[in-house]
Design a protein around this motif. Sequence first.
Motif, PDB file in Angstrom:
ATOM      1  N   TYR A  61     -16.126  15.349 -46.843  1.00  0.00           N
ATOM      2  CA  TYR A  61     -17.184  15.634 -45.873  1.00  0.00           C
ATOM      3  C   TYR A  61     -17.841  16.984 -46.176  1.00  0.00           C
ATOM      4  CZ  TYR A  61     -19.449  17.157 -41.591  1.00  0.00           C
ATOM      5  OH  TYR A  61     -20.364  17.654 -40.697  1.00  0.00           O
ATOM      6  N   GLU A  62     -17.036  17.998 -46.382  1.00  0.00           N
ATOM      7  CA  GLU A  62     -17.564  19.340 -46.665  1.00  0.00           C
ATOM      8  C   GLU A  62     -18.388  19.359 -47.952  1.00  0.00           C
ATOM      9  OE1 GLU A  62     -17.363  22.898 -45.235  1.00  0.00           O
ATOM     10  OE2 GLU A  62     -17.705  21.248 -43.852  1.00  0.00           O
ATOM     11  N   ASN A  63     -17.929  18.653 -48.971  1.00  0.00           N
ATOM     12  CA  ASN A  63     -18.688  18.583 -50.227  1.00  0.00           C
ATOM     13  C   ASN A  63     -20.049  17.931 -50.002  1.00  0.00           C
ATOM     14  OD1 ASN A  63     -16.684  19.863 -51.678  1.00  0.00           O
ATOM     15  ND2 ASN A  63     -15.724  17.961 -52.333  1.00  0.00           N
ATOM     16  N   LYS A  64     -20.091  16.879 -49.200  1.00  0.00           N
ATOM     17  CA  LYS A  64     -21.372  16.217 -48.893  1.00  0.00           C
ATOM     18  C   LYS A  64     -22.282  17.147 -48.102  1.00  0.00           C
ATOM     19  CE  LYS A  64     -19.704  11.442 -48.858  1.00  0.00           C
ATOM     20  NZ  LYS A  64     -19.409  10.268 -48.005  1.00  0.00           N
ATOM     21  N   LYS A 104     -39.061  20.930 -44.012  1.00  0.00           N
ATOM     22  CA  LYS A 104     -37.754  21.068 -44.679  1.00  0.00           C
ATOM     23  C   LYS A 104     -36.642  21.289 -43.651  1.00  0.00           C
ATOM     24  CE  LYS A 104     -39.500  20.918 -48.818  1.00  0.00           C
ATOM     25  NZ  LYS A 104     -39.366  19.747 -49.646  1.00  0.00           N
ATOM     26  N   ARG A 105     -36.946  22.079 -42.613  1.00  0.00           N
ATOM     27  CA  ARG A 105     -35.964  22.322 -41.551  1.00  0.00           C
ATOM     28  C   ARG A 105     -35.626  21.003 -40.860  1.00  0.00           C
ATOM     29  NH1 ARG A 105     -33.511  25.669 -39.391  1.00  0.00           N
ATOM     30  NH2 ARG A 105     -34.552  27.496 -40.150  1.00  0.00           N
ATOM     31  N   GLU A 106     -36.658  20.220 -40.537  1.00  0.00           N
ATOM     32  CA  GLU A 106     -36.434  18.928 -39.875  1.00  0.00           C
ATOM     33  C   GLU A 106     -35.628  17.987 -40.776  1.00  0.00           C
ATOM     34  OE1 GLU A 106     -40.377  17.721 -38.765  1.00  0.00           O
ATOM     35  OE2 GLU A 106     -40.415  19.108 -37.053  1.00  0.00           O
ATOM     36  N   LEU A 107     -35.929  18.003 -42.069  1.00  0.00           N
ATOM     37  CA  LEU A 107     -35.177  17.181 -43.023  1.00  0.00           C
ATOM     38  C   LEU A 107     -33.706  17.610 -43.047  1.00  0.00           C
ATOM     39  CD1 LEU A 107     -35.022  15.098 -45.358  1.00  0.00           C
ATOM     40  CD2 LEU A 107     -35.630  16.989 -46.909  1.00  0.00           C
ATOM     41  N   LEU A 108     -33.478  18.895 -43.109  1.00  0.00           N
ATOM     42  CA  LEU A 108     -32.109  19.425 -43.128  1.00  0.00           C
ATOM     43  C   LEU A 108     -31.359  19.011 -41.868  1.00  0.00           C
ATOM     44  CD1 LEU A 108     -29.912  21.271 -44.360  1.00  0.00           C
ATOM     45  CD2 LEU A 108     -30.981  23.166 -43.131  1.00  0.00           C
ATOM     46  N   ILE A 109     -31.970  19.214 -40.723  1.00  0.00           N
ATOM     47  CA  ILE A 109     -31.312  18.883 -39.455  1.00  0.00           C
ATOM     48  C   ILE A 109     -31.017  17.391 -39.371  1.00  0.00           C
ATOM     49  CG2 ILE A 109     -31.671  18.776 -36.944  1.00  0.00           C
ATOM     50  CD1 ILE A 109     -33.176  21.492 -37.245  1.00  0.00           C
ATOM     51  N   SER A 110     -31.967  16.559 -39.763  1.00  0.00           N
ATOM     52  CA  SER A 110     -31.742  15.111 -39.669  1.00  0.00           C
ATOM     53  C   SER A 110     -30.644  14.650 -40.634  1.00  0.00           C
ATOM     54  CB  SER A 110     -33.038  14.335 -39.912  1.00  0.00           C
ATOM     55  OG  SER A 110     -33.440  14.412 -41.254  1.00  0.00           O
ATOM     56  N   ILE A 112     -28.106  16.485 -41.849  1.00  0.00           N
ATOM     57  CA  ILE A 112     -26.808  16.985 -41.370  1.00  0.00           C
ATOM     58  C   ILE A 112     -26.360  16.166 -40.154  1.00  0.00           C
ATOM     59  CG2 ILE A 112     -25.638  18.941 -40.259  1.00  0.00           C
ATOM     60  CD1 ILE A 112     -25.902  19.347 -43.263  1.00  0.00           C
ATOM     61  N   ASN A 113     -27.278  15.876 -39.225  1.00  0.00           N
ATOM     62  CA  ASN A 113     -26.919  15.065 -38.053  1.00  0.00           C
ATOM     63  C   ASN A 113     -26.491  13.661 -38.461  1.00  0.00           C
ATOM     64  OD1 ASN A 113     -27.299  17.111 -36.221  1.00  0.00           O
ATOM     65  ND2 ASN A 113     -29.403  16.520 -35.747  1.00  0.00           N
ATOM     66  N   GLU A 114     -27.147  13.100 -39.450  1.00  0.00           N
ATOM     67  CA  GLU A 114     -26.772  11.775 -39.952  1.00  0.00           C
ATOM     68  C   GLU A 114     -25.354  11.808 -40.530  1.00  0.00           C
ATOM     69  OE1 GLU A 114     -28.150   9.041 -43.700  1.00  0.00           O
ATOM     70  OE2 GLU A 114     -29.756   9.945 -42.505  1.00  0.00           O
ATOM     71  N   LEU A 115     -25.049  12.839 -41.307  1.00  0.00           N
ATOM     72  CA  LEU A 115     -23.711  12.990 -41.868  1.00  0.00           C
ATOM     73  C   LEU A 115     -22.680  13.149 -40.746  1.00  0.00           C
ATOM     74  CD1 LEU A 115     -21.979  13.295 -44.453  1.00  0.00           C
ATOM     75  CD2 LEU A 115     -22.396  15.767 -44.299  1.00  0.00           C
ATOM     76  N   ARG A 116     -23.017  13.948 -39.727  1.00  0.00           N
ATOM     77  CA  ARG A 116     -22.104  14.132 -38.595  1.00  0.00           C
ATOM     78  C   ARG A 116     -21.862  12.809 -37.869  1.00  0.00           C
ATOM     79  NH1 ARG A 116     -24.836  19.596 -36.279  1.00  0.00           N
ATOM     80  NH2 ARG A 116     -23.784  21.033 -37.693  1.00  0.00           N
TER      81      ARG A 116
END
Length: 175
Positions: A61-64, A104-110, A112-116
Amino acid sequence: MKLSRRKVIDLGFVLIQAEKLFKTPMVGKFCYAVMKNREMAKEEYKLSIEANPYPPQWEEYENKRIAILNEVGESVVSGFSKLPNQERDRILNSQDPNVMPVDKRELLISRINELRDQNKELLDEVTAIDQRREEFLDEEDDFIIKTVKLSEIPEIVNGNGIQIMAALDPMIIED
């Protein structure tokens, strides 16, 4: 001496940096106490991690998560993954659209939230493990701390003297 494991580990973190914290070289009884207490604190830290280990999936998970951070970061700044952690954090956490563009911020947040969301059970398990670790660290136990007199402690170099002395408190006895 009865102390919480957290207090012993805090002492260890200060003692690991001891050579950089004092103006004069560590000698004699103080040097011996630092070495012995540092080893004991390292063992206690190791025990605290081993007593409540993370599941094997945590590393994956951390690596992803790190890969997502680096991928989005690279699209903002070339060479992002080679930047110091502090600079990478500044870029990723910036609200300034000139530093981190909104898209880019929105992409990052989405991402990370998807991974979570995909790893919700794992994250719940890790949260429970963290709670058990905190409880473990707050437990008191008997420790044999090598002590020194206050007059045997070298002068502290930087302005964190109060915090350093608070961490060293278990090993200080009155003159």
